[in-house]
Each structure stands twice: as structure tokens, then as C-alpha cells.
Design a protein around this motif. Structure first.
Motif, PDB file in Angstrom:
ATOM      1  N   LEU A  15       0.929  -0.389  -0.737  1.00  0.00           N
ATOM      2  CA  LEU A  15      -0.232  -0.079   0.075  1.00  0.00           C
ATOM      3  C   LEU A  15      -1.274  -1.173  -0.063  1.00  0.00           C
ATOM      4  CD1 LEU A  15      -0.579   3.709  -0.757  1.00  0.00           C
ATOM      5  CD2 LEU A  15       0.625   2.666   1.158  1.00  0.00           C
ATOM      6  N   ARG A  16      -2.066  -1.341   0.990  1.00  0.00           N
ATOM      7  CA  ARG A  16      -3.075  -2.394   1.013  1.00  0.00           C
ATOM      8  C   ARG A  16      -4.221  -2.032   0.061  1.00  0.00           C
ATOM      9  NH1 ARG A  16      -3.455  -6.665   4.346  1.00  0.00           N
ATOM     10  NH2 ARG A  16      -1.603  -5.889   5.379  1.00  0.00           N
ATOM     11  N   SER A  17      -4.699  -3.021  -0.687  1.00  0.00           N
ATOM     12  CA  SER A  17      -5.747  -2.772  -1.675  1.00  0.00           C
ATOM     13  C   SER A  17      -7.087  -2.524  -0.996  1.00  0.00           C
ATOM     14  CB  SER A  17      -5.880  -3.969  -2.622  1.00  0.00           C
ATOM     15  OG  SER A  17      -6.478  -5.067  -1.959  1.00  0.00           O
ATOM     16  N   LEU A  54      -4.033   3.318   2.254  1.00  0.00           N
ATOM     17  CA  LEU A  54      -4.575   2.361   1.300  1.00  0.00           C
ATOM     18  C   LEU A  54      -4.201   2.747  -0.123  1.00  0.00           C
ATOM     19  CD1 LEU A  54      -8.235   2.002   2.590  1.00  0.00           C
ATOM     20  CD2 LEU A  54      -6.205   0.775   3.348  1.00  0.00           C
ATOM     21  N   ALA A  55      -4.276   1.761  -1.006  1.00  0.00           N
ATOM     22  CA  ALA A  55      -4.042   2.012  -2.424  1.00  0.00           C
ATOM     23  C   ALA A  55      -5.339   2.469  -3.071  1.00  0.00           C
ATOM     24  CB  ALA A  55      -3.506   0.764  -3.101  1.00  0.00           C
ATOM     25  N   ILE A  56      -5.815   3.634  -2.642  1.00  0.00           N
ATOM     26  CA  ILE A  56      -7.078   4.187  -3.126  1.00  0.00           C
ATOM     27  C   ILE A  56      -6.886   5.669  -3.415  1.00  0.00           C
ATOM     28  CG2 ILE A  56      -7.853   4.636  -0.766  1.00  0.00           C
ATOM     29  CD1 ILE A  56     -10.710   4.196  -1.674  1.00  0.00           C
ATOM     30  N   LYS A  57      -7.577   6.143  -4.433  1.00  0.00           N
ATOM     31  CA  LYS A  57      -7.537   7.558  -4.772  1.00  0.00           C
ATOM     32  C   LYS A  57      -8.929   7.986  -5.187  1.00  0.00           C
ATOM     33  CE  LYS A  57      -5.112  10.933  -7.674  1.00  0.00           C
ATOM     34  NZ  LYS A  57      -4.107  11.126  -8.746  1.00  0.00           N
ATOM     35  N   GLY A  72      -2.644   4.357 -13.020  1.00  0.00           N
ATOM     36  CA  GLY A  72      -2.285   4.749 -11.662  1.00  0.00           C
ATOM     37  C   GLY A  72      -1.806   3.579 -10.825  1.00  0.00           C
ATOM     38  N   THR A  73      -1.179   3.911  -9.694  1.00  0.00           N
ATOM     39  CA  THR A  73      -0.721   2.892  -8.741  1.00  0.00           C
ATOM     40  C   THR A  73      -1.684   2.733  -7.576  1.00  0.00           C
ATOM     41  OG1 THR A  73       0.634   4.581  -7.657  1.00  0.00           O
ATOM     42  CG2 THR A  73       1.705   3.188  -9.312  1.00  0.00           C
ATOM     43  N   ARG A  74      -2.826   3.458  -7.642  1.00  0.00           N
ATOM     44  CA  ARG A  74      -3.902   3.285  -6.669  1.00  0.00           C
ATOM     45  C   ARG A  74      -5.211   3.122  -7.431  1.00  0.00           C
ATOM     46  NH1 ARG A  74      -3.843   8.387  -2.981  1.00  0.00           N
ATOM     47  NH2 ARG A  74      -2.705   9.389  -4.681  1.00  0.00           N
ATOM     48  N   GLN A  75      -6.126   2.344  -6.877  1.00  0.00           N
ATOM     49  CA  GLN A  75      -7.445   2.208  -7.507  1.00  0.00           C
ATOM     50  C   GLN A  75      -8.184   3.528  -7.372  1.00  0.00           C
ATOM     51  OE1 GLN A  75      -9.435  -1.525  -7.891  1.00  0.00           O
ATOM     52  NE2 GLN A  75     -11.093  -0.809  -6.577  1.00  0.00           N
ATOM     53  N   GLU A  76      -8.687   4.042  -8.503  1.00  0.00           N
ATOM     54  CA  GLU A  76      -9.279   5.382  -8.508  1.00  0.00           C
ATOM     55  C   GLU A  76     -10.800   5.300  -8.629  1.00  0.00           C
ATOM     56  OE1 GLU A  76      -7.245   8.571 -10.372  1.00  0.00           O
ATOM     57  OE2 GLU A  76      -5.597   7.292 -11.051  1.00  0.00           O
ATOM     58  N   TYR A  77     -11.442   6.229  -7.943  1.00  0.00           N
ATOM     59  CA  TYR A  77     -12.903   6.345  -7.977  1.00  0.00           C
ATOM     60  C   TYR A  77     -13.224   7.752  -8.476  1.00  0.00           C
ATOM     61  CZ  TYR A  77     -12.943   1.996  -5.382  1.00  0.00           C
ATOM     62  OH  TYR A  77     -12.768   0.689  -5.009  1.00  0.00           O
ATOM     63  N   ILE A 124     -11.512   2.866 -11.676  1.00  0.00           N
ATOM     64  CA  ILE A 124     -10.356   2.620 -12.530  1.00  0.00           C
ATOM     65  C   ILE A 124      -9.376   1.762 -11.738  1.00  0.00           C
ATOM     66  CG2 ILE A 124      -8.578   3.634 -13.984  1.00  0.00           C
ATOM     67  CD1 ILE A 124     -11.388   4.480 -14.763  1.00  0.00           C
ATOM     68  N   PRO A 125      -9.255   0.467 -12.052  1.00  0.00           N
ATOM     69  CA  PRO A 125      -8.337  -0.400 -11.305  1.00  0.00           C
ATOM     70  C   PRO A 125      -6.882   0.028 -11.458  1.00  0.00           C
ATOM     71  CG  PRO A 125      -9.921  -1.703 -12.569  1.00  0.00           C
ATOM     72  CD  PRO A 125     -10.025  -0.277 -13.044  1.00  0.00           C
ATOM     73  N   ILE A 126      -6.059  -0.432 -10.539  1.00  0.00           N
ATOM     74  CA  ILE A 126      -4.627  -0.137 -10.577  1.00  0.00           C
ATOM     75  C   ILE A 126      -4.037  -0.607 -11.907  1.00  0.00           C
ATOM     76  CG2 ILE A 126      -2.397  -0.723  -9.525  1.00  0.00           C
ATOM     77  CD1 ILE A 126      -3.853  -0.965  -6.854  1.00  0.00           C
ATOM     78  N   GLY A 127      -3.255   0.273 -12.519  1.00  0.00           N
ATOM     79  CA  GLY A 127      -2.540  -0.076 -13.739  1.00  0.00           C
ATOM     80  C   GLY A 127      -3.362  -0.057 -15.006  1.00  0.00           C
TER      81      GLY A 127
END
Length: 420
Positions: A24-26, A291-294, A357-362, A399-402
């Protein structure tokens, strides 16, 4: 230049259900591409009473000095310091209230003066009234003054020709006072954007209506409308749209005909009743999806009849986060703003985040002062449907990916007061 916006799918993983998220797109790439795709917008003159939150379309320069003349910073007496010889008192030769202009100061005399009044020619000092006394009609000074004290010189605050506010600046209350102090009654700002807002879902009811089984209240509409209006834009309410292709297409057509941007809440996921994505493609183009967002993975962006379109997730927290991070800077840039993104500040984590995670989390978070700087805790409920966590928090922790976090680690936060 950034690569063109692309339709972005996940990659099927035979060992897991659904799509893996690494394809997914960042968030950063998506935002960069969105901002490169913003259409230009026009300008208009607006008087100060209607200019709060508007974005300047031109630089503003001062046409006068502020203050326009030397004036007194105190209630007291204006005099020439060389006339103070020993303890000899001075007679009062004139009285100068604010708004009046006195005559030249007679040698060996003092002028009664009030705060804001112009300094009479010949005077070089003001004595505060509490530092002197009147003996009959004579002024007795009880301090040793310095030349120029309690005088605000002409142009002390602003000089003529000075750049006051730059193009792209978003006007706040203090700016309106500053402009008024320069005699400016109206400013050229970006035209007000009309944003059509539509909500999808047969399960939705408006607050105040009775709920039947399986129905919920439409919390997205008032929340998103307030976020849009906070940017100085006008909301065109399309209402709740039925979950049919025909109703969705009709609503999209009406929205595109009435506004410069269309925002849909819900209907962009992969369910059988999610018709927005297909109808956007039928009426225009869908340039971005997922998107790579959560929270907020099913965000869509494209065009409906050449009008920019955003499809936000239906879950309220997802809609809030994706609007603040992606739609808000788009709307600001469309109006010519130069400050598009909220600052990120470091804080010390008062929580554990052991799952990479595999998505950047907020994460919905609350920042509080600590012994060693800012500390951040998170709400115990991080579900994308838990709107109470947004009401509780004052920040988003990134929280950035990984990445994982231990208590005490540094984590970047975005204060919601800067974006909502």
C-alpha cells in the motif's frame, strides 16, 4: 516531480486472508502526490469582519508608521530633561489628552500628558504621575529620570513599507487587529471553497431521529462539516445517500455541480453495498485507493466530472484522521496557504507498543507535562469506531511501519489543536 497518482492495490498473500499491507502507498508519498495535484483557486477582497481564517492572496505592506507619532506610554508629565535643575519645580504650561496635539513645549515648563497622547515638540522625557507631585501649580519631580523614558517613538512597532503579513498566511484574530492598526479595512484573500459533503449508508440516521434496529446516528457529518468550516470553506450538505448505484451516482453528480471539492463519508471499501468507488470511476477517475495507514486504509481520491473527490472511510475515527492528515492540507493548499502540515513534537511514551505494524499508525493520545518534558499516554480503546477516544485525546501519537515502543521511548506526536 512526483510520480503520477496511481490506482494502488494490495498484493495477495496466500498465507494470510485478504491483502498484505506492505504494497500500500505510504502516507508521506500519498500526501506528496496529493499536494502536487491541487488545482489553483481564485481570490477576492473581504473586509476584516469576514476575514478570520482566510488565507492571504497577496503580501501586505504597511502604508503608515505605527505609532504614527511619538506618544506617551504613561499618564504623567512631558518635559525637557535639561530643564530639571536641582529640586526646582516646573510650572505646567499645557494639558494634552489622548487624541489631541499639543503645542511646542515652552522652555522651563512641563505638559500634563495622558497615555497615548502625542509628545509635544521640545519634550524628550515623560515622568509617570506616581513619580512626581503637584505643589500648587508647580510640578515637583521625585525621581532621577533618563532621557526618552516612557516615550513610544514613531514607528516603534511598524515602519512604513514594512512587510506585515506574507501571501499564504492564514489570518488569526491577532492579525485582524494588526491590519486594523494600519487602517486596512479589507484584504485580498483566497475565495471561499465550496465543499460538498455526502454520507453513505442505509444504516444512518440524523441526530434527533428515532433509531430502528440496526441503525446508527450519523456522527461523521457534523464532525467533518466542522473540520471543513474551520478552514474557512463552505459546506454544501448533500445529505445521507441510499446504498444503491443509482442514488450514489445522482448524489455525486449533484455534489460535483455545486462545489469545488466533493467529500464522501463511507462507501469506498470492498463491501457489496459500497458503491461510491465504482460510481466515481464511472463519472470520472479514481486515482488512489487504499493507504498504509491505520486507521483509515480505504481512502479514495480522484475526480468526479473533473471535480476533486475524496472518499473517506465510514468509521468515524478513520474519517477524522484521514481528513486531518490528507484532506486538510489539500484544502489549505487549494486556497494558497504556505503552512500546510502541523508540526510534530517529540514526547516520552508512557505506554508500551509491542506489535510492529505494516501500516503507519496514529494513536489517540494525550500529552501531559512531565519531569523531563512532554509525556504521552494513549487511550485504552484504539478501535476505528471509538469516537470517544478522539474526544478524549489532545494529540495523535505516530507509530511508523515496523516499529515497536517501550515505555520511556521517544515518540512523535501531532497536537490536535494545530489541525482540528
Amino acid at each position: 516531480s512526483p510520480p503520477p497518482l496511481q490506482f494502488c492495490r494490495g498484493v495477495k498473500d496466500s498465507k494470510r486472508r485478504g491483502f498484505i499491507n506492505v504494497a500500500l502507498r505510504s502516507v508521506e508519498t500519498t500526501l506528496h502526490q496529493l499536494l502536487a495535484d491541487v488545482p489553483s483557486w481564485g481570490a477576492e477582497f473581504r473586509n476584516l469582519a469576514q476575514a478570520l481564517g482566510a488565507i492571504l492572496a497577496t503580501d501586505v505592506y504597511a502604508q503608515i508608521d505605527v505609532p504614527p507619532a511619538d506618544n506617551s506610554a504613561m499618564d504623567g508629565y512631558a518635559l525637557r530633561i535639561d530643564d530639571l535643575v536641582g529640586d526646582r519645580p516646573l510650572p505646567i504650561s499645557q494639558r494634552i489628552p489622548a487624541g489631541a496635539t499639543g503645542g511646542a513645549l515652552q522652555a522651563g515648563t512641563a505638559a500634563r500628558i495622558f497615555t497615548g497622547a502625542s509628545i509635544p515638540p521640545g519634550a524628550d522625557t515623560v515622568i509617570a504621575q506616581e513619580d512626581c507631585e503637584l505643589i500648587g501649580e508647580l510640578l515637583q519631580v521625585n525621581v532621577t529620570p533618563r532621557t526618552g523614558q516612557h516615550i513610544r517613538p514613531r514607528g516603534q512597532d511598524i515602519t512604513r513599507g514594512q512587510l506585515i503579513l506574507a501571501k499564504g498566511h492564514r489570518l488569526v484574530a491577532a492579525d485582524l487587529g494588526l491590519l486594523a492598526s494600519l487602517g486596512i479595512a479589507s484584504v485580498q484573500v483566497a475565495r471561499r471553497i465550496r465543499v460538498a459533503l455526502m454520507s453513505t449508508g442505509d444504516e444512518l440516521r440524523e441526530p434527533g431521529q428515532a433509531l430502528a434496529d440496526g441503525q446508527i446516528y450519523n456522527s461523521n457529518r457534523p464532525m467533518l462539516a466542522a473540520l471543513i468550516e474551520s478552514l474557512g470553506a463552505e459546506v454544501i450538505d448533500i445529505g445521507i445517500v441510499a446504498d444503491t448505484p443509482e442514488a450514489t451516482r445522482d448524489a455525486l453528480k449533484r455534489a460535483a455541480a455545486s462545489a469545488e471539492v466533493v467529500i464522501s463519508s463511507g462507501g469506498v471499501s470492498v463491501g457489496e453495498e459500497d458503491h461510491v468507488k465504482a460510481e466515481v470511476e464511472a463519472l470520472g477517475s479514481l486515482n488512489l485507493w487504499k493507504l498504509a495507514i491505520k486507521p483509515g486504509k480505504p481512502l479514495a481520491y480522484g475526480r468526479v466530472l473533473e471535480v476533486p473527490f475524496f472518499g473517506l472511510p465510514g468509521n468515524p475515527v478513520s474519517g477524522f484522521v484521514t481528513f486531518c492528515l490528507l484532506v486538510r492540507p489539500y484544502l489549505l493548499k487549494m486556497q494558497g496557504a504556505t503552512k500546510l502540515l502541523p508540526p510534530q513534537w517529540p514526547a516520552r511514551a508512557q505506554f508500551e507498543w509491542p506489535r510492529a505494524g505494516t501500516r503507519q499508525e496514529y494513536l489517540r493520545a494525550r500529552v501531559v507535562p512531565g519531569d523531563e518534558g512532554m509525556e504521552v499516554e494513549i487511550h485504552p480503546q484504539q478501535s476505528s469506531g471509538a469516537l470517544s477516544s478522539v474526544s478524549w485525546c489532545n494529540a495523535l501519537a505516530i507509530i511508523p511501519i515496523g516499529k515497536t515502543l517501550r515505555r520511556g521511548d521517544r515518540v512523535d506526536v501531532i497536537f490536535l489543536q494545530d489541525i482540528s
